[in-house]
Design an enzyme around this catalytic site. Structure first.
Site, mmCIF file in Angstrom:
data_model
loop_
_atom_site.group_PDB
_atom_site.id
_atom_site.type_symbol
_atom_site.label_atom_id
_atom_site.label_comp_id
_atom_site.label_asym_id
_atom_site.label_seq_id
_atom_site.Cartn_x
_atom_site.Cartn_y
_atom_site.Cartn_z
ATOM 1 N N GLU A 119 13.967 -54.212 50.356
ATOM 2 C CA GLU A 119 13.710 -52.963 51.080
ATOM 3 C C GLU A 119 14.770 -51.957 50.679
ATOM 4 O O GLU A 119 15.962 -52.168 50.900
ATOM 5 C CB GLU A 119 13.757 -53.187 52.595
ATOM 6 C CG GLU A 119 13.433 -51.904 53.354
ATOM 7 C CD GLU A 119 13.887 -51.904 54.794
ATOM 8 O OE1 GLU A 119 13.276 -51.166 55.590
ATOM 9 O OE2 GLU A 119 14.841 -52.636 55.136
ATOM 10 N N HIS A 123 6.100 -51.128 59.093
ATOM 11 C CA HIS A 123 6.429 -51.167 60.515
ATOM 12 C C HIS A 123 7.434 -50.113 60.949
ATOM 13 O O HIS A 123 7.729 -49.988 62.143
ATOM 14 C CB HIS A 123 6.972 -52.560 60.870
ATOM 15 C CG HIS A 123 8.246 -52.896 60.152
ATOM 16 N ND1 HIS A 123 8.297 -53.092 58.784
ATOM 17 C CD2 HIS A 123 9.519 -53.052 60.587
ATOM 18 C CE1 HIS A 123 9.538 -53.363 58.419
ATOM 19 N NE2 HIS A 123 10.298 -53.334 59.499
#
Length: 533
Positions: A270, A331
Protein backbone atom coordinates in the site's frame (compact mmCIF):
# COMPACT_ATOMS: atom_id res chain seq x y z
CA UNK A 1 7.30 -2.17 -26.48
CA UNK A 2 8.20 -4.97 -24.15
CA UNK A 3 6.83 -8.34 -25.23
CA UNK A 4 4.25 -9.61 -22.72
CA UNK A 5 4.96 -12.86 -20.88
CA UNK A 6 3.60 -16.06 -22.29
CA UNK A 7 0.18 -16.79 -20.84
CA UNK A 8 1.12 -20.24 -19.57
CA UNK A 9 4.26 -19.01 -17.80
CA UNK A 10 2.91 -15.83 -16.22
CA UNK A 11 2.28 -16.04 -12.46
CA UNK A 12 -1.33 -16.10 -11.27
CA UNK A 13 -1.16 -12.58 -9.86
CA UNK A 14 -0.44 -11.21 -13.34
CA UNK A 15 -3.21 -13.17 -15.04
CA UNK A 16 -5.84 -12.77 -12.35
CA UNK A 17 -8.13 -10.26 -10.66
CA UNK A 18 -8.07 -9.51 -6.92
CA UNK A 19 -11.24 -8.88 -4.89
CA UNK A 20 -10.95 -7.01 -1.60
CA UNK A 21 -13.22 -8.09 1.25
CA UNK A 22 -13.74 -5.99 4.36
CA UNK A 23 -14.60 -8.90 6.69
CA UNK A 24 -16.71 -6.85 9.13
CA UNK A 25 -19.11 -6.04 6.29
CA UNK A 26 -19.27 -9.05 3.99
CA UNK A 27 -21.50 -11.64 5.71
CA UNK A 28 -22.58 -12.18 9.31
CA UNK A 29 -23.34 -15.79 10.28
CA UNK A 30 -23.51 -15.66 14.08
CA UNK A 31 -26.04 -12.87 14.55
CA UNK A 32 -23.85 -10.19 16.11
CA UNK A 33 -24.17 -7.71 13.23
CA UNK A 34 -20.51 -8.09 12.25
CA UNK A 35 -19.23 -10.12 9.32
CA UNK A 36 -17.05 -13.15 9.99
CA UNK A 37 -14.83 -15.73 8.32
CA UNK A 38 -17.63 -18.29 8.11
CA UNK A 39 -19.62 -15.69 6.20
CA UNK A 40 -16.87 -15.38 3.63
CA UNK A 41 -16.87 -19.16 3.20
CA UNK A 42 -20.62 -19.04 2.65
CA UNK A 43 -20.17 -16.54 -0.19
CA UNK A 44 -17.22 -18.11 -2.00
CA UNK A 45 -19.46 -19.49 -4.75
CA UNK A 46 -20.56 -15.93 -5.50
CA UNK A 47 -16.93 -14.93 -6.02
CA UNK A 48 -16.36 -17.88 -8.32
CA UNK A 49 -19.44 -16.94 -10.35
CA UNK A 50 -18.28 -13.33 -10.45
CA UNK A 51 -15.03 -14.49 -12.02
CA UNK A 52 -12.31 -13.17 -9.71
CA UNK A 53 -9.15 -15.12 -8.95
CA UNK A 54 -8.06 -14.04 -5.47
CA UNK A 55 -9.62 -12.61 -2.32
CA UNK A 56 -7.76 -10.11 -0.16
CA UNK A 57 -8.97 -9.94 3.44
CA UNK A 58 -8.64 -6.77 5.48
CA UNK A 59 -7.44 -7.46 9.06
CA UNK A 60 -9.12 -10.15 11.14
CA UNK A 61 -6.48 -10.36 13.90
CA UNK A 62 -7.20 -9.95 17.64
CA UNK A 63 -7.57 -6.24 18.24
CA UNK A 64 -9.20 -3.68 20.54
CA UNK A 65 -10.66 -2.35 17.26
CA UNK A 66 -9.60 1.24 17.89
CA UNK A 67 -8.91 1.34 14.14
CA UNK A 68 -11.00 -1.73 13.29
CA UNK A 69 -8.22 -4.27 13.12
CA UNK A 70 -5.34 -2.10 11.95
CA UNK A 71 -4.38 -1.96 15.63
CA UNK A 72 -3.14 -5.53 15.94
CA UNK A 73 -2.85 -7.10 19.39
CA UNK A 74 -1.76 -10.54 18.13
CA UNK A 75 -0.37 -11.17 14.65
CA UNK A 76 -0.88 -14.94 14.69
CA UNK A 77 -4.49 -15.46 15.69
CA UNK A 78 -8.06 -14.53 14.76
CA UNK A 79 -10.23 -12.11 16.72
CA UNK A 80 -13.23 -13.95 18.23
CA UNK A 81 -15.67 -11.63 16.45
CA UNK A 82 -14.43 -13.12 13.17
CA UNK A 83 -14.02 -16.71 14.33
CA UNK A 84 -11.03 -18.93 15.11
CA UNK A 85 -7.84 -20.12 13.49
CA UNK A 86 -9.74 -23.26 12.56
CA UNK A 87 -12.27 -21.06 10.74
CA UNK A 88 -9.43 -19.37 8.91
CA UNK A 89 -7.94 -22.72 7.89
CA UNK A 90 -11.37 -23.80 6.65
CA UNK A 91 -11.65 -20.61 4.61
CA UNK A 92 -8.27 -21.13 2.96
CA UNK A 93 -9.06 -24.76 2.21
CA UNK A 94 -12.48 -23.96 0.76
CA UNK A 95 -11.11 -21.09 -1.32
CA UNK A 96 -8.30 -23.22 -2.71
CA UNK A 97 -10.74 -26.01 -3.52
CA UNK A 98 -12.67 -23.51 -5.64
CA UNK A 99 -9.56 -22.20 -7.38
CA UNK A 100 -9.34 -18.95 -5.40
CA UNK A 101 -6.16 -17.55 -3.87
CA UNK A 102 -6.22 -15.94 -0.41
CA UNK A 103 -4.28 -12.78 0.48
CA UNK A 104 -4.19 -11.20 3.92
CA UNK A 105 -3.27 -7.82 5.29
CA UNK A 106 0.12 -7.52 6.96
CA UNK A 107 0.33 -4.54 9.33
CA UNK A 108 4.06 -4.26 10.13
CA UNK A 109 4.38 -0.51 10.70
CA UNK A 110 2.58 -0.43 14.05
CA UNK A 111 0.80 -2.56 16.61
CA UNK A 112 -1.96 -1.95 19.10
CA UNK A 113 -0.94 -0.49 22.44
CA UNK A 114 -2.53 -3.69 23.79
CA UNK A 115 0.01 -5.91 22.00
CA UNK A 116 2.24 -7.79 24.50
CA UNK A 117 5.30 -6.30 22.81
CA UNK A 118 4.21 -2.77 23.64
CA UNK A 119 2.90 -3.72 27.05
CA UNK A 120 6.39 -4.96 27.86
CA UNK A 121 8.07 -1.99 26.17
CA UNK A 122 6.25 0.53 28.33
CA UNK A 123 7.18 -1.14 31.63
CA UNK A 124 10.27 1.05 31.73
CA UNK A 125 13.26 2.41 29.88
CA UNK A 126 15.21 -0.75 30.64
CA UNK A 127 12.60 -3.10 29.16
CA UNK A 128 13.98 -5.75 26.80
CA UNK A 129 11.45 -4.60 24.20
CA UNK A 130 11.78 -0.86 24.76
CA UNK A 131 13.69 -0.45 21.51
CA UNK A 132 11.01 -2.37 19.57
CA UNK A 133 9.16 0.96 19.43
CA UNK A 134 10.24 4.56 18.85
CA UNK A 135 10.81 6.49 22.08
CA UNK A 136 12.23 9.99 22.59
CA UNK A 137 12.80 12.38 25.43
CA UNK A 138 10.70 15.54 25.49
CA UNK A 139 11.84 18.64 23.65
CA UNK A 140 13.78 21.18 25.74
CA UNK A 141 10.51 23.06 26.37
CA UNK A 142 8.95 19.88 27.72
CA UNK A 143 6.67 19.20 24.77
CA UNK A 144 6.77 16.57 22.01
CA UNK A 145 10.23 15.74 20.63
CA UNK A 146 9.57 17.37 17.23
CA UNK A 147 6.76 18.60 14.95
CA UNK A 148 5.80 15.26 13.39
CA UNK A 149 2.05 14.89 12.89
CA UNK A 150 -0.32 11.95 13.04
CA UNK A 151 -2.36 11.15 9.96
CA UNK A 152 -5.34 10.89 12.31
CA UNK A 153 -4.91 14.37 13.76
CA UNK A 154 -2.61 16.18 16.19
CA UNK A 155 0.92 15.38 17.21
CA UNK A 156 2.37 11.98 16.32
CA UNK A 157 3.94 11.80 19.78
CA UNK A 158 2.09 10.43 22.82
CA UNK A 159 3.45 11.05 26.30
CA UNK A 160 4.17 8.09 28.55
CA UNK A 161 3.95 9.69 31.97
CA UNK A 162 5.46 6.74 33.80
CA UNK A 163 8.78 6.92 31.95
CA UNK A 164 8.81 10.61 31.08
CA UNK A 165 9.27 9.83 27.37
CA UNK A 166 7.15 10.07 24.25
CA UNK A 167 6.41 7.28 21.76
CA UNK A 168 5.74 7.83 18.06
CA UNK A 169 2.46 6.90 16.38
CA UNK A 170 1.84 7.72 12.72
CA UNK A 171 -1.88 7.06 13.23
CA UNK A 172 -3.83 6.74 16.52
CA UNK A 173 -2.02 7.05 19.84
CA UNK A 174 -3.27 3.50 20.42
CA UNK A 175 -1.18 2.40 17.39
CA UNK A 176 2.50 2.83 18.41
CA UNK A 177 4.94 2.49 15.51
CA UNK A 178 7.42 -0.37 15.53
CA UNK A 179 11.12 0.43 15.24
CA UNK A 180 12.19 -1.24 12.01
CA UNK A 181 15.80 -0.23 12.67
CA UNK A 182 15.84 -2.95 15.34
CA UNK A 183 16.69 -6.32 13.71
CA UNK A 184 14.61 -8.17 16.29
CA UNK A 185 11.47 -6.38 15.09
CA UNK A 186 12.15 -7.38 11.51
CA UNK A 187 12.72 -11.01 12.43
CA UNK A 188 9.53 -11.12 14.50
CA UNK A 189 7.44 -9.82 11.58
CA UNK A 190 9.18 -12.20 9.17
CA UNK A 191 8.12 -15.08 11.40
CA UNK A 192 4.56 -13.77 11.31
CA UNK A 193 4.67 -13.92 7.51
CA UNK A 194 5.99 -17.47 7.57
CA UNK A 195 3.26 -18.47 10.03
CA UNK A 196 0.51 -17.43 7.61
CA UNK A 197 2.20 -18.78 4.49
CA UNK A 198 2.59 -22.14 6.17
CA UNK A 199 -1.20 -22.05 6.66
CA UNK A 200 -1.62 -21.63 2.92
CA UNK A 201 -1.86 -17.85 2.51
CA UNK A 202 -0.92 -16.89 -1.06
CA UNK A 203 0.49 -13.47 -0.28
CA UNK A 204 0.24 -10.20 1.59
CA UNK A 205 -0.99 -6.69 1.09
CA UNK A 206 1.39 -4.69 3.29
CA UNK A 207 -0.24 -1.78 5.09
CA UNK A 208 1.40 1.69 4.79
CA UNK A 209 4.63 0.18 3.50
CA UNK A 210 6.07 3.63 2.73
CA UNK A 211 5.85 4.60 6.45
CA UNK A 212 8.06 1.84 7.80
CA UNK A 213 11.25 3.84 8.43
CA UNK A 214 11.64 7.28 10.01
CA UNK A 215 14.50 9.76 10.07
CA UNK A 216 17.07 8.54 12.61
CA UNK A 217 17.93 12.18 13.41
CA UNK A 218 14.27 13.02 14.13
CA UNK A 219 14.41 16.28 12.19
CA UNK A 220 11.30 18.45 11.93
CA UNK A 221 9.20 18.05 8.81
CA UNK A 222 9.15 21.24 6.71
CA UNK A 223 6.00 23.29 6.11
CA UNK A 224 3.94 22.52 3.02
CA UNK A 225 3.90 25.72 0.96
CA UNK A 226 0.77 24.55 -0.89
CA UNK A 227 -1.28 23.87 2.24
CA UNK A 228 -4.56 25.73 2.54
CA UNK A 229 -6.87 26.09 5.54
CA UNK A 230 -9.76 23.65 5.57
CA UNK A 231 -7.70 20.73 4.31
CA UNK A 232 -6.48 17.79 6.37
CA UNK A 233 -4.12 19.30 8.99
CA UNK A 234 -1.70 16.42 8.42
CA UNK A 235 -0.98 17.95 5.01
CA UNK A 236 0.31 21.18 6.58
CA UNK A 237 3.76 19.57 6.73
CA UNK A 238 5.69 17.67 4.07
CA UNK A 239 6.39 14.23 5.61
CA UNK A 240 9.89 13.98 4.16
CA UNK A 241 11.35 12.63 7.43
CA UNK A 242 8.53 10.23 8.28
CA UNK A 243 7.61 8.54 4.97
CA UNK A 244 9.26 7.25 1.80
CA UNK A 245 12.83 7.32 3.07
CA UNK A 246 15.28 5.86 0.54
CA UNK A 247 16.31 3.25 3.12
CA UNK A 248 12.82 1.76 3.19
CA UNK A 249 13.54 -0.01 -0.09
CA UNK A 250 15.84 -2.42 1.74
CA UNK A 251 13.01 -3.22 4.16
CA UNK A 252 10.72 -3.93 1.20
CA UNK A 253 13.39 -6.15 -0.35
CA UNK A 254 13.68 -8.11 2.89
CA UNK A 255 9.91 -8.62 3.01
CA UNK A 256 10.11 -9.87 -0.56
CA UNK A 257 12.87 -12.34 0.29
CA UNK A 258 10.65 -13.88 2.97
CA UNK A 259 7.75 -14.17 0.53
CA UNK A 260 10.09 -15.81 -1.97
CA UNK A 261 10.87 -18.56 0.55
CA UNK A 262 7.49 -20.00 -0.47
CA UNK A 263 6.52 -20.77 -4.08
CA UNK A 264 3.96 -18.80 -6.07
CA UNK A 265 3.32 -16.07 -3.49
CA UNK A 266 2.80 -12.34 -4.04
CA UNK A 267 3.81 -9.18 -2.15
CA UNK A 268 1.63 -6.10 -2.60
CA UNK A 269 2.43 -2.74 -1.03
CA UNK A 270 0.00 0.00 0.00
CA UNK A 271 1.62 3.22 -1.20
CA UNK A 272 0.05 6.63 -1.67
CA UNK A 273 2.78 8.38 -3.63
CA UNK A 274 3.19 10.05 -7.03
CA UNK A 275 3.93 7.61 -9.85
CA UNK A 276 7.61 8.49 -10.16
CA UNK A 277 8.12 7.61 -6.48
CA UNK A 278 5.69 4.71 -6.43
CA UNK A 279 7.62 2.71 -9.01
CA UNK A 280 10.73 2.65 -6.80
CA UNK A 281 8.91 0.07 -4.68
CA UNK A 282 9.35 -2.55 -7.40
CA UNK A 283 12.99 -2.58 -6.30
CA UNK A 284 16.13 -1.82 -8.24
CA UNK A 285 16.18 -5.31 -9.75
CA UNK A 286 12.47 -6.11 -9.31
CA UNK A 287 13.35 -7.41 -5.84
CA UNK A 288 10.73 -5.29 -4.05
CA UNK A 289 6.96 -5.55 -4.10
CA UNK A 290 5.51 -7.52 -6.98
CA UNK A 291 2.68 -4.96 -7.08
CA UNK A 292 3.13 -1.55 -5.48
CA UNK A 293 -0.53 -0.54 -5.39
CA UNK A 294 -1.29 2.11 -7.98
CA UNK A 295 -4.08 4.30 -6.57
CA UNK A 296 -3.78 7.05 -9.18
CA UNK A 297 -7.24 6.37 -10.62
CA UNK A 298 -8.70 7.24 -7.21
CA UNK A 299 -7.46 10.81 -7.52
CA UNK A 300 -7.13 11.61 -11.24
CA UNK A 301 -9.88 13.86 -12.67
CA UNK A 302 -12.46 11.70 -14.43
CA UNK A 303 -11.83 12.94 -17.95
CA UNK A 304 -10.60 11.04 -20.98
CA UNK A 305 -7.55 13.25 -21.44
CA UNK A 306 -6.46 13.10 -17.79
CA UNK A 307 -6.85 9.32 -17.65
CA UNK A 308 -5.08 8.78 -20.98
CA UNK A 309 -2.20 10.94 -19.74
CA UNK A 310 -2.08 9.00 -16.47
CA UNK A 311 -1.89 5.64 -18.24
CA UNK A 312 0.85 6.92 -20.56
CA UNK A 313 2.91 8.28 -17.65
CA UNK A 314 2.50 5.09 -15.62
CA UNK A 315 3.45 2.82 -18.52
CA UNK A 316 6.52 5.00 -19.16
CA UNK A 317 7.56 5.05 -15.50
CA UNK A 318 7.38 1.30 -14.94
CA UNK A 319 10.76 -0.40 -14.62
CA UNK A 320 11.64 -2.95 -17.27
CA UNK A 321 9.67 -6.08 -16.42
CA UNK A 322 7.56 -4.34 -13.78
CA UNK A 323 3.93 -5.45 -13.90
CA UNK A 324 1.26 -2.71 -13.65
CA UNK A 325 -1.85 -2.75 -11.50
CA UNK A 326 -4.98 -0.62 -11.13
CA UNK A 327 -7.43 0.14 -8.32
CA UNK A 328 -10.76 2.01 -8.47
CA UNK A 329 -11.91 1.58 -4.86
CA UNK A 330 -10.88 0.44 -1.41
CA UNK A 331 -11.82 0.66 2.27
CA UNK A 332 -10.24 4.09 2.72
CA UNK A 333 -11.65 6.07 -0.22
CA UNK A 334 -15.21 6.97 -1.28
CA UNK A 335 -17.10 4.58 -3.52
CA UNK A 336 -16.45 4.89 -7.25
CA UNK A 337 -20.17 5.44 -7.77
CA UNK A 338 -20.01 8.66 -5.74
CA UNK A 339 -17.03 9.86 -7.70
CA UNK A 340 -18.15 9.21 -11.27
CA UNK A 341 -21.92 8.76 -11.00
CA UNK A 342 -24.12 5.85 -12.15
CA UNK A 343 -23.73 6.57 -15.88
CA UNK A 344 -19.93 6.40 -15.78
CA UNK A 345 -19.80 3.47 -13.35
CA UNK A 346 -20.19 1.09 -16.29
CA UNK A 347 -17.41 2.82 -18.22
CA UNK A 348 -15.22 2.67 -15.10
CA UNK A 349 -15.77 -1.08 -14.93
CA UNK A 350 -14.66 -1.53 -18.52
CA UNK A 351 -11.65 0.72 -17.97
CA UNK A 352 -10.46 -1.15 -14.89
CA UNK A 353 -10.82 -4.57 -16.49
CA UNK A 354 -9.24 -3.76 -19.85
CA UNK A 355 -6.14 -1.79 -18.87
CA UNK A 356 -2.85 -3.68 -18.84
CA UNK A 357 -2.06 -5.00 -15.39
CA UNK A 358 -3.68 -6.64 -12.38
CA UNK A 359 -7.02 -5.10 -11.36
CA UNK A 360 -8.29 -5.02 -7.78
CA UNK A 361 -12.05 -4.78 -7.14
CA UNK A 362 -13.53 -3.55 -3.88
CA UNK A 363 -16.48 -5.53 -2.56
CA UNK A 364 -19.83 -4.10 -3.62
CA UNK A 365 -18.50 -1.91 -6.42
CA UNK A 366 -19.56 -4.63 -8.85
CA UNK A 367 -23.21 -4.04 -7.93
CA UNK A 368 -22.91 -0.26 -7.72
CA UNK A 369 -23.02 0.16 -3.96
CA UNK A 370 -23.34 3.80 -2.97
CA UNK A 371 -21.34 5.88 -0.53
CA UNK A 372 -23.65 5.85 2.49
CA UNK A 373 -24.31 8.92 4.61
CA UNK A 374 -23.70 7.89 8.22
CA UNK A 375 -25.76 9.64 10.91
CA UNK A 376 -23.53 11.32 13.52
CA UNK A 377 -24.69 8.93 16.23
CA UNK A 378 -23.65 5.91 14.10
CA UNK A 379 -20.13 7.13 13.19
CA UNK A 380 -17.51 4.50 14.00
CA UNK A 381 -14.37 5.66 12.18
CA UNK A 382 -11.72 7.22 14.45
CA UNK A 383 -10.50 9.29 11.50
CA UNK A 384 -13.84 11.10 11.34
CA UNK A 385 -13.97 11.46 15.13
CA UNK A 386 -10.43 12.89 15.36
CA UNK A 387 -10.61 15.14 12.28
CA UNK A 388 -14.30 16.03 12.02
CA UNK A 389 -16.00 18.19 9.45
CA UNK A 390 -13.61 17.57 6.54
CA UNK A 391 -15.34 14.55 5.02
CA UNK A 392 -12.50 12.18 5.83
CA UNK A 393 -14.65 9.52 7.48
CA UNK A 394 -14.44 6.06 5.93
CA UNK A 395 -17.58 4.45 7.36
CA UNK A 396 -19.62 5.24 4.24
CA UNK A 397 -17.48 2.95 2.08
CA UNK A 398 -17.51 0.10 4.62
CA UNK A 399 -21.24 -0.57 4.90
CA UNK A 400 -22.69 -4.10 4.72
CA UNK A 401 -22.66 -5.98 1.44
CA UNK A 402 -26.09 -5.96 -0.18
CA UNK A 403 -27.02 -9.54 -1.01
CA UNK A 404 -30.80 -9.36 -1.41
CA UNK A 405 -33.89 -7.30 -0.65
CA UNK A 406 -34.58 -9.04 2.65
CA UNK A 407 -33.96 -7.67 6.15
CA UNK A 408 -30.52 -6.06 6.51
CA UNK A 409 -29.88 -6.79 2.81
CA UNK A 410 -29.19 -10.45 3.60
CA UNK A 411 -26.05 -9.47 5.49
CA UNK A 412 -27.29 -10.25 8.99
CA UNK A 413 -30.36 -11.19 10.99
CA UNK A 414 -29.82 -8.22 13.32
CA UNK A 415 -29.00 -4.55 12.88
CA UNK A 416 -25.42 -4.41 11.58
CA UNK A 417 -22.48 -2.46 12.93
CA UNK A 418 -22.99 0.16 10.20
CA UNK A 419 -26.29 1.03 8.52
CA UNK A 420 -27.26 -0.64 5.27
CA UNK A 421 -27.62 1.67 2.28
CA UNK A 422 -31.23 2.81 1.78
CA UNK A 423 -31.16 1.60 -1.84
CA UNK A 424 -30.51 -2.04 -0.92
CA UNK A 425 -33.92 -3.26 -2.11
CA UNK A 426 -32.94 -2.40 -5.70
CA UNK A 427 -29.14 -2.56 -5.53
CA UNK A 428 -28.29 -6.08 -4.45
CA UNK A 429 -26.76 -9.28 -5.80
CA UNK A 430 -30.03 -11.21 -6.13
CA UNK A 431 -31.83 -8.48 -8.07
CA UNK A 432 -28.87 -7.79 -10.37
CA UNK A 433 -28.35 -11.47 -11.04
CA UNK A 434 -31.89 -11.63 -12.43
CA UNK A 435 -31.47 -8.42 -14.44
CA UNK A 436 -29.87 -9.10 -17.80
CA UNK A 437 -28.17 -5.72 -18.20
CA UNK A 438 -27.26 -4.94 -14.59
CA UNK A 439 -23.88 -3.62 -13.51
CA UNK A 440 -23.17 -7.00 -11.92
CA UNK A 441 -23.90 -8.72 -15.23
CA UNK A 442 -21.48 -6.36 -16.94
CA UNK A 443 -18.74 -7.14 -14.41
CA UNK A 444 -19.29 -10.86 -14.86
CA UNK A 445 -19.06 -10.55 -18.64
CA UNK A 446 -15.96 -8.37 -18.44
CA UNK A 447 -14.23 -10.76 -16.06
CA UNK A 448 -15.11 -13.76 -18.22
CA UNK A 449 -13.85 -11.99 -21.33
CA UNK A 450 -10.65 -10.94 -19.57
CA UNK A 451 -9.98 -14.45 -18.32
CA UNK A 452 -10.43 -15.95 -21.78
CA UNK A 453 -8.44 -13.30 -23.65
CA UNK A 454 -4.65 -13.34 -23.87
CA UNK A 455 -4.75 -9.74 -25.09
CA UNK A 456 -6.73 -8.49 -22.07
CA UNK A 457 -5.06 -10.55 -19.37
CA UNK A 458 -1.43 -10.29 -20.44
CA UNK A 459 -1.22 -8.40 -23.73
CA UNK A 460 0.55 -5.17 -24.55
CA UNK A 461 -1.05 -1.76 -24.11
CA UNK A 462 -1.24 0.15 -27.41
CA UNK A 463 -2.03 3.88 -27.07
CA UNK A 464 -4.18 5.35 -29.84
CA UNK A 465 -4.78 8.98 -30.75
CA UNK A 466 -8.04 10.48 -29.51
CA UNK A 467 -9.54 13.80 -28.49
CA UNK A 468 -12.25 15.18 -26.24
CA UNK A 469 -14.21 12.66 -24.17
CA UNK A 470 -12.86 9.65 -26.05
CA UNK A 471 -10.28 7.33 -24.50
CA UNK A 472 -9.07 4.91 -27.16
CA UNK A 473 -6.46 2.19 -26.82
CA UNK A 474 -5.53 -1.25 -28.03
CA UNK A 475 -4.62 -4.49 -26.29
CA UNK A 476 -2.57 -7.00 -28.23
CA UNK A 477 -1.14 -10.44 -27.78
CA UNK A 478 0.11 -12.92 -30.32
CA UNK A 479 -2.86 -13.81 -32.48
CA UNK A 480 -5.31 -11.37 -30.89
CA UNK A 481 -5.83 -7.61 -31.25
CA UNK A 482 -8.53 -5.62 -29.48
CA UNK A 483 -9.56 -1.98 -29.41
CA UNK A 484 -11.21 -0.42 -26.37
CA UNK A 485 -13.23 2.74 -26.97
CA UNK A 486 -14.60 4.58 -23.93
CA UNK A 487 -16.87 7.63 -23.99
CA UNK A 488 -16.31 9.51 -20.74
CA UNK A 489 -18.82 12.18 -21.66
CA UNK A 490 -22.53 12.72 -22.07
CA UNK A 491 -22.63 13.25 -25.83
CA UNK A 492 -22.46 10.61 -28.60
CA UNK A 493 -19.13 10.13 -30.36
CA UNK A 494 -18.33 8.83 -33.82
CA UNK A 495 -14.85 7.33 -33.74
CA UNK A 496 -13.19 7.43 -37.11
CA UNK A 497 -10.45 4.85 -36.80
CA UNK A 498 -8.83 2.29 -39.10
CA UNK A 499 -10.57 -0.61 -37.42
CA UNK A 500 -12.52 -3.49 -38.80
CA UNK A 501 -13.95 -6.19 -36.65
CA UNK A 502 -16.69 -7.16 -34.25
CA UNK A 503 -17.90 -5.78 -30.93
CA UNK A 504 -17.26 -8.36 -28.21
CA UNK A 505 -18.84 -6.42 -25.39
CA UNK A 506 -20.49 -3.06 -24.80
CA UNK A 507 -21.35 -1.38 -21.51
CA UNK A 508 -24.94 -1.11 -22.76
CA UNK A 509 -25.06 -4.87 -23.29
CA UNK A 510 -26.97 -4.81 -26.58
CA UNK A 511 -24.29 -4.57 -29.29
CA UNK A 512 -22.45 -7.89 -29.05
CA UNK A 513 -21.53 -9.33 -32.47
CA UNK A 514 -22.15 -5.97 -34.16
CA UNK A 515 -19.74 -5.46 -37.05
CA UNK A 516 -17.68 -2.27 -37.29
CA UNK A 517 -15.64 -0.99 -40.21
CA UNK A 518 -13.65 2.27 -40.31
CA UNK A 519 -15.67 3.86 -37.51
CA UNK A 520 -17.22 3.11 -34.13
CA UNK A 521 -20.30 4.90 -32.86
CA UNK A 522 -20.51 5.42 -29.12
CA UNK A 523 -23.58 6.49 -27.21
CA UNK A 524 -23.22 8.85 -24.24
CA UNK A 525 -21.39 7.13 -21.36
CA UNK A 526 -20.73 4.00 -23.43
CA UNK A 527 -17.72 1.79 -23.86
CA UNK A 528 -17.08 -1.04 -26.30
CA UNK A 529 -14.45 -3.69 -26.86
CA UNK A 530 -13.80 -4.56 -30.50
CA UNK A 531 -11.94 -7.61 -31.74
CA UNK A 532 -10.05 -6.75 -34.91
CA UNK A 533 -10.03 -9.08 -37.87
Amino acid sequence: MEHPPERSSAPWWQRGTIYQIYPRSFQDTNGDGIGDLAGIVRRLDYLVELGVDAVWLSPFYPSPMADFGYDVADYVDVDPIFGTLADFDALVAAAHDKGLKVLVDLVPNHTSDAHPWFQEARTGRDSAKRDWYIWRDPAPDGGPPNNWLSEFGGSAWAEDAASGQYYYHAFLDRQPDLNWRNPAVAEAIFEVMRFWMRRGVDGFRVDVIWHMLKDPEFRDNPPNPDYRAGRNPYQSLLPVHTTDLAEVQEVVARLRRVVDEFPDRVLIGEIYLPLERLVAYYGRTLDGAHLPFNFALLETPWTARDIADLVARYEAALPAGGWPNWVLGNHDRPRILKRVGPDQARVAAMLLLTLRGTPTLYYGDEIGMAQVEIPPERVQDPYEKNVPGLGLGRDGVRTPMQWDAGPQAGFSEVEPWLPVSPDFTEVNVAAETREGESLLTLYRRLLALRRGSAALSLGAYVPMAAEGDLFLYGRAAEGESLVVALNLGGDPILVAAPVEGQILLSTSGDREAERVASEISLRPHEGVIVRLR
